[in-house]
Scaffold this active site. Structure first.
Site, PDB file in Angstrom:
ATOM      1  N   PHE A  42      12.880  -6.911  -6.024  1.00  0.00           N
ATOM      2  CA  PHE A  42      12.627  -6.112  -4.826  1.00  0.00           C
ATOM      3  C   PHE A  42      13.878  -5.937  -3.967  1.00  0.00           C
ATOM      4  O   PHE A  42      13.900  -5.111  -3.061  1.00  0.00           O
ATOM      5  CB  PHE A  42      11.494  -6.727  -4.000  1.00  0.00           C
ATOM      6  CG  PHE A  42      10.168  -6.667  -4.692  1.00  0.00           C
ATOM      7  CD1 PHE A  42       9.723  -5.489  -5.280  1.00  0.00           C
ATOM      8  CD2 PHE A  42       9.356  -7.792  -4.780  1.00  0.00           C
ATOM      9  CE1 PHE A  42       8.503  -5.429  -5.940  1.00  0.00           C
ATOM     10  CE2 PHE A  42       8.129  -7.746  -5.430  1.00  0.00           C
ATOM     11  CZ  PHE A  42       7.704  -6.559  -6.017  1.00  0.00           C
ATOM     12  N   HIS A 135       9.098 -12.648  -2.328  1.00  0.00           N
ATOM     13  CA  HIS A 135       9.318 -11.394  -1.582  1.00  0.00           C
ATOM     14  C   HIS A 135       7.972 -10.682  -1.484  1.00  0.00           C
ATOM     15  O   HIS A 135       7.464 -10.149  -2.475  1.00  0.00           O
ATOM     16  CB  HIS A 135      10.350 -10.547  -2.335  1.00  0.00           C
ATOM     17  CG  HIS A 135      10.932  -9.431  -1.528  1.00  0.00           C
ATOM     18  ND1 HIS A 135      12.270  -9.093  -1.588  1.00  0.00           N
ATOM     19  CD2 HIS A 135      10.359  -8.563  -0.657  1.00  0.00           C
ATOM     20  CE1 HIS A 135      12.493  -8.053  -0.783  1.00  0.00           C
ATOM     21  NE2 HIS A 135      11.338  -7.713  -0.211  1.00  0.00           N
ATOM     22  N   LEU A 136       7.401 -10.682  -0.294  1.00  0.00           N
ATOM     23  CA  LEU A 136       6.035 -10.168  -0.164  1.00  0.00           C
ATOM     24  C   LEU A 136       5.974  -8.677  -0.456  1.00  0.00           C
ATOM     25  O   LEU A 136       6.952  -7.941  -0.272  1.00  0.00           O
ATOM     26  CB  LEU A 136       5.483 -10.474   1.235  1.00  0.00           C
ATOM     27  CG  LEU A 136       5.939  -9.662   2.436  1.00  0.00           C
ATOM     28  CD1 LEU A 136       5.139  -8.374   2.594  1.00  0.00           C
ATOM     29  CD2 LEU A 136       5.795 -10.490   3.702  1.00  0.00           C
ATOM     30  N   HIS A 137       4.831  -8.237  -0.921  1.00  0.00           N
ATOM     31  CA  HIS A 137       4.634  -6.823  -1.241  1.00  0.00           C
ATOM     32  C   HIS A 137       3.149  -6.501  -1.139  1.00  0.00           C
ATOM     33  O   HIS A 137       2.315  -7.269  -1.586  1.00  0.00           O
ATOM     34  CB  HIS A 137       5.180  -6.475  -2.631  1.00  0.00           C
ATOM     35  CG  HIS A 137       4.821  -7.467  -3.699  1.00  0.00           C
ATOM     36  ND1 HIS A 137       5.406  -8.724  -3.797  1.00  0.00           N
ATOM     37  CD2 HIS A 137       3.925  -7.406  -4.712  1.00  0.00           C
ATOM     38  CE1 HIS A 137       4.898  -9.368  -4.820  1.00  0.00           C
ATOM     39  NE2 HIS A 137       3.990  -8.610  -5.402  1.00  0.00           N
ATOM     40  N   GLN A 138       2.881  -5.368  -0.525  1.00  0.00           N
ATOM     41  CA  GLN A 138       1.502  -4.904  -0.352  1.00  0.00           C
ATOM     42  C   GLN A 138       1.132  -3.994  -1.529  1.00  0.00           C
ATOM     43  O   GLN A 138       1.780  -2.994  -1.775  1.00  0.00           O
ATOM     44  CB  GLN A 138       1.408  -4.121   0.954  1.00  0.00           C
ATOM     45  CG  GLN A 138       0.123  -3.341   1.127  1.00  0.00           C
ATOM     46  CD  GLN A 138      -0.781  -4.003   2.151  1.00  0.00           C
ATOM     47  OE1 GLN A 138      -1.209  -5.146   1.972  1.00  0.00           O
ATOM     48  NE2 GLN A 138      -1.055  -3.317   3.224  1.00  0.00           N
TER      49      GLN A 138
END
Ligand SMILES: [Zn+2]
Length: 176
Positions: A42, A135-138
């Site tokens: 990301f 690594h956050l992700h929606q």
């Protein structure tokens, strides 16, 4: 896709053949650690061209990208540029734009593919099922009745890399 001797003619179930999932199973594109320098995909994607990175739209603090390992055709992810694992750590501007990009994702998917419903959300932490927990992700996953999807629109017999490129273009054009 080619008809194979003894396997019958090609039909609509062809779309269930998903060789791209093999890369996921083999663990390709997985970061080696939790830091931004540990091969986080990301962090690498925004440095690519839109076509190469399958980026649908870029904002100031977040971007929208096609999932290389989709649960469904048109599976998007909204990702902050900043390497951050926890939703609770997002700054106000990131929170706002993450929400706006989620809305725009719904709009683009409705417009481009006639999506009838969505699964929207994030998995925080490896135990919660996050593939790349650092690594956050929606996730924004479009759904259709019976989950017929818009592969037929872009051609159900195309190989996946071309399919993803076409899907990216459709959604980028439909992005508001
Ligand atoms: Zn990252």
């Amino acid at each position: 896709m080619h008809a194979q001797a003894g396997a019958g003619g090609p039909d609509n179930f062809e779309r269930l053949w998903t060789p791209h999932r093999m890369a996921y199973i083999k663990g390709e594109n997985k970061p080696t650690g939790t830091g931004p320098g540990d091969g986080c995909p990301f962090d690498a994607i925004p440095k690519m061209s839109d076509e190469e990175g399958l980026i649908v739209a870029r904002g100031d603090t977040v971007y929208a990208v096609l999932n290389l390992y989709p649960y469904n055709s048109g599976h998007l992810m909204v990702v902050p540029y900043r390497h951050v694992a926890d939703y609770a750590e997002l700054q106000p501007a990131e929170l706002v734009e993450l929400g706006q990009f989620t809305q725009k994702s719904l709009g683009a998917l409705r417009k481009a593919s006639g999506a009838q419903g969505f699964n929207v959300g994030m998995n925080l932490g490896q135990v919660a099922g996050a593939g790349i927990a650092a690594h956050l992700h929606q996730h924004v996953v479009p759904r259709w009745g019976g989950d017929t999807n818009f592969m037929p629109v872009v051609g159900q017999t195309k190989v996946l890399p071309q399919l993803l490129r076409d899907t990216r273009q459709l959604l980028a054009d439909a992005w508001d």
